[in-house]
Design a protein around this motif. Structure first.
Motif, PDB file in Angstrom:
ATOM      1  N   GLU A  84      -3.763   2.142   7.134  1.00  0.00           N
ATOM      2  CA  GLU A  84      -4.799   3.165   7.157  1.00  0.00           C
ATOM      3  C   GLU A  84      -4.968   3.803   8.523  1.00  0.00           C
TER       4      GLU A  84
ATOM      5  N   LYS B 167      -2.082   6.462   2.808  1.00  0.00           N
ATOM      6  CA  LYS B 167      -3.033   6.432   1.701  1.00  0.00           C
ATOM      7  C   LYS B 167      -2.348   5.962   0.428  1.00  0.00           C
TER       8      LYS B 167
ATOM      9  N   SER C  44       0.578  -1.830   4.531  1.00  0.00           N
ATOM     10  CA  SER C  44       0.462  -1.197   3.213  1.00  0.00           C
ATOM     11  C   SER C  44       1.379  -1.913   2.234  1.00  0.00           C
TER      12      SER C  44
END
Length: 290
Positions: A147, A152, A175
């Motif tokens: 982030e 995203k 992520s």
């Protein structure tokens, strides 16, 4: 008794005189011009040579031994220096090979991102693979950007070769990427990919499942008159908005007639390598960058 002493004294004197005469004669003989040595000289020279030989050889051996020891020390020191130099060379060679390999990878990545940027105006952020989950029910991997780097959920992740998957979870520093090899038409959460052919502008289809047995993706919804053929390169069409346009998916292995006879299907071999993970790229579209 007195006469006896006189007699002995005369004899001694006589012997001394005779010896003196012989010595003078010998000296005259040896000092004169000649080409050969006399036997006394020969005896004297041989005796001296023999004695010198007895003492010279051990002395020579001892001197040679000390010299060899000195040479051995020099050789040992030189060998140590050569070993150090060889070790340093080995380290430098390994370091050079690593840097050269990394340089080639980065150059390849740079060329890839430049080509993509010129075509679709996307940004590709390099990420390193942290871990891989090989669970058949949840094939995913974790990358080292999250982030804080602007990543995203639902962002596409690709390798130099082709599409890998989409971001399913995002934390501050990492992520999770869900691989396209988890696609299942029966799964309502599967994100289908609208695709087309890079070889023509008329092809259209949907990829929404992966066959583990054949290691291929299934492309459906292909019209009967679609010009799709074997060896065509399949890319994302951009329809639906999830996958950016132009993401390389794979190559057509075969095209089959569909179950109803109206639409056809095709098996696609993924371009991405799902075994040896190194560097990946998170795709930032213009909407995200704004």
């Amino acid at each position: 008794m007195l006469k006896l002493f006189k007699l002995l004294g005369n004899k001694r004197l006589f012997v001394i005189l005779i010896g003196l005469v012989m010595f003078i004669a010998l000296m005259g003989f040896t000092l004169g011009p000649r080409t050969t040595l006399s036997w006394p000289e020969k005896f004297l020279r041989d005796t001296v040579g023999f004695v010198q030989n007895i003492f010279y050889k051990p002395a020579g051996y001892i001197a040679g031994l000390f010299e060899d020891i000195g040479n051995m020390k020099d050789i040992h020191k030189e060998n140590e220096e050569l070993k150090i130099a060889l070790a340093q060379y080995t380290r430098e060679k390994a370091r050079f090979n690593f840097m050269e390999s990394e340089n080639i990878e980065l150059k390849t990545a740079l060329n890839f991102t430049k080509a993509q940027l010129e075509k679709n105006n996307y940004e590709h952020h390099i990420a390193q693979v942290v871990s891989v989950n090989t669970d058949p029910n949840n094939r995913s991997l974790v990358i080292d950007i999250g982030e804080r780097d602007g990543v995203k959920v639902d962002m596409s992740v690709t390798s130099v070769d082709g599409l890998v998957g989409v971001v399913s979870k995002v934390s501050n520093f990492t992520s999770t990427v869900k691989l396209i090899t988890t696609m299942d038409v029966k799964d309502p959460n599967t994100n289908a990919i609208a695709v087309t052919s890079l070889n023509n502008h008329k092809t259209f289809g949907i990829i929404e499942s992966y066959d583990e047995k054949t290691d291929t993706l299934l492309m459906t919804g292909i019209k009967e008159d679609d010009p799709l053929k074997e060896k065509d390169t399949i890319v994302s069409s951009g329809s639906g908005g999830l996958y950016p346009q132009g993401m390389i998916i794979g190559t057509v292995d075969s095209v089959q007639v569909g179950e109803m006879g109206l639409l056809r299907t095709a098996t696609i071999s993924p371009s991405a390598n799902f075994v040896d993970w190194k560097q990946l790229f998170v795709v930032f579209t213009p909407e995200v960058l704004e």
